[in-house]
Design an enzyme around this catalytic site. Structure first.
Site, PDB file in Angstrom:
ATOM      1  N   ARG A 128       0.948  -1.205  -0.054  1.00  0.00           N
ATOM      2  CA  ARG A 128       0.214   0.078   0.119  1.00  0.00           C
ATOM      3  C   ARG A 128       0.723   1.343   0.008  1.00  0.00           C
ATOM      4  NH1 ARG A 128      -5.110   2.187   1.356  1.00  0.00           N
ATOM      5  NH2 ARG A 128      -4.909   3.973   2.658  1.00  0.00           N
ATOM      6  N   SER A 142      -7.260  -0.284   1.228  1.00  0.00           N
ATOM      7  CA  SER A 142      -7.030  -0.801  -0.289  1.00  0.00           C
ATOM      8  C   SER A 142      -5.579  -1.166  -0.270  1.00  0.00           C
ATOM      9  CB  SER A 142      -7.265   0.256  -1.301  1.00  0.00           C
ATOM     10  OG  SER A 142      -8.599   0.414  -1.522  1.00  0.00           O
ATOM     11  N   GLU A 195      -6.179  -5.485  -6.798  1.00  0.00           N
ATOM     12  CA  GLU A 195      -6.427  -4.907  -5.578  1.00  0.00           C
ATOM     13  C   GLU A 195      -6.971  -5.927  -4.453  1.00  0.00           C
ATOM     14  OE1 GLU A 195      -9.153  -1.259  -3.371  1.00  0.00           O
ATOM     15  OE2 GLU A 195      -8.920  -1.573  -5.794  1.00  0.00           O
TER      16      GLU A 195
END
Length: 457
Positions: free
Chosen positions: A322, A346, A385
């Site tokens: 991330r 995310s 993702e």
């Protein structure tokens, strides 16, 4: 068997006893008088089913709630009242004697749920209410079958009677929502704080109240869809999908039927797709700032929460990355301590994606099992993702700056247990070579960044 008996005087019984005395084989036998208690027991008759004491007590307990339903029917309209007659039939209802007072109350409130639709319908004029009409007609709106009174009554009915937790929660939040600094529920009562506020409010304040009521009605419209589906017996997911399509239009509709064989419903796919397609910014900002979600955000949040409830943990620990710029939820969390992000988190399987988002900010490596792979749903499928639920607890294993001044952080899901992020085979090739300053001399950096097994590249 019903036994008939008659009472005789003692002398008659004694004479009769002597008259029939004798022997039965080797045993002397004689007739004896039947005790009065036995005679009374033999003469007792059972009450017909449904007319016993417990049934009468249950009916007495239910009577006030039946009266409430009749009152609601009169308040919200005859059509709504008629809609509840079939559900209240004696054949469908469980025996009152088998239920507690609380269970009877809940059953009656659920039977009254169709009545709330009439109240929400009467409240529809609030969607176009002007400041002038509010000042002039507040007493009418807040009494009898006025729009404000009907709305408050209907929301209470949904809060207490819906079987759907999301509907109950939304109704409760609406009742507590501030309108002009006063809870919406109080606006449904004439002569109270809301009435006094209307009398003393400036034209500008009245206009602001009208705007706030318009926003309330946007949320009410979505809640009404959910209640209508519940009354019809439709799946909860259909109501959520309908609400998303109504609010977001084609942007949501494009996901219908796109993943028929996948683990998630249409509504859940819509919510995940909308989130990854740009809505994540607004939703996460509201979640992280503790603000109340607007109608669209609340729908997406419901759909995503349903998807996370349905998904199970991965069989193996998954390593993702991330990249962020500026401050984040874990900046102030010390190594070894646990923190969480109030928003959805995310991450990507591709470290290059993290680097592109981070710039000179922070690159985080995460180890976890509860993330959802949304790469097939997202329009940015190449980002690979993996999405973590809001509020997922993460333990900070490491946080330090590298030779280029980029913060490198390592997180693991707290549920994994300590040192799961150090497992052999999962952590490989740290590759954070020491950089040089302008003089060409090696820069000092945290020695822990030299340990192999933390792929922070």
């Amino acid at each position: 068997m019903h036994i008939q008996s008659s009472q005789q005087n003692p002398s008659f019984v004694a004479e009769l006893s002597q008259a029939v005395a004798g022997r039965l084989g080797q045993v002397e036998a004689r007739q004896v008088a039947t005790p009065r208690e036995a005679q009374q027991l033999a003469q007792r008759q059972e009450a017909p089913k449904g007319e016993g004491l417990l049934s009468r007590l249950g009916a007495a307990l239910a009577r006030p709630f039946v009266a409430i339903i009749e009152w609601l029917g009169k308040l919200l309209g005859s059509r709504a009242h008629a809609a509840t007659q079939a559900p209240l039939s004696r054949q469908d209802a469980p025996p009152a004697a088998s239920l507690s007072a609380a269970e009877i109350k809940q059953m009656m409130l659920q039977k009254a749920l169709p009545l709330t639709l009439g109240g929400l319908g009467k409240a529809s004029e609030l969607a176009t209410l002007t400041a002038e009409r509010l000042a002039k007609d507040h007493t009418r709106l807040a009494s009898g079958d006025g729009a404000l009174r009907s709305l408050a009554t209907a929301l209470v009915g949904i809060r207490d009677g819906s079987r759907i937790e999301a509907s109950r929660t939304q109704a409760a939040r609406l009742l507590e929502q501030s309108v002009g600094g006063i809870a919406l529920q109080q606006w449904g009562t004439a002569g109270g704080a809301a009435s006094q506020h209307v009398l003393s409010a400036s034209p500008e304040q009245l206009r602001e109240i009208a705007v706030q009521l318009h926003a309330v009605m946007d949320k009410v419209a979505l809640l009404r869809h959910a209640v209508e589906s519940e009354v019809k017996g439709e799946p909860v997911d259909k109501a959520l999908a309908d609400g998303l399509v109504e609010h977001f239009g084609l942007e949501a509709e494009q996901y219908l039927g796109e993943h028929p064989d996948g683990p998630y419903s249409d509504a859940e796919v819509m919510a995940l797709g909308l989130y990854t397609n740009g809505e994540y910014q607004h939703l996460n900002r509201s979640l992280r700032q503790g603000r109340e979600l607007d109608a669209g955000q609340a729908l997406i949040d419901r759909g995503m929460s349903a998807a996370f409830e349905k998904s199970g943990p991965a069989e193996q620990v998954v390593k993702t990355f991330r990249g962020t710029q500026g401050r984040d939820a874990f900046e102030a969390v010390k190594e070894g301590q646990v923190g969480h992000d109030a928003g959805y988190l995310s991450t990507s399987r591709d470290p290059g994606v993290a680097r592109s988002f981070a710039g000179q900010g922070t690159i985080t490596t995460l180890f976890g099992r509860s993330g959802i792979d949304v790469s097939e749903i997202s329009i940015e499928g190449d980002e690979q993702e993996i999405l973590y639920d809001k509020g997922t607890d993460m333990r900070v294993l490491l946080s330090a700056k590298d030779g280029q001044g980029v913060t490198r952080r390592v997180l693991e899901e707290a549920t994994l247990g300590e040192r799961s992020g150090h497992g052999e085979g999962l952590l490989d090739a740290l590759d954070l070579a020491t950089g040089t300053d302008r003089s060409g001399k090696p820069q000092e950096q945290d020695l822990r960044l030299r340990m192999r097994g933390l792929d922070l590249a």
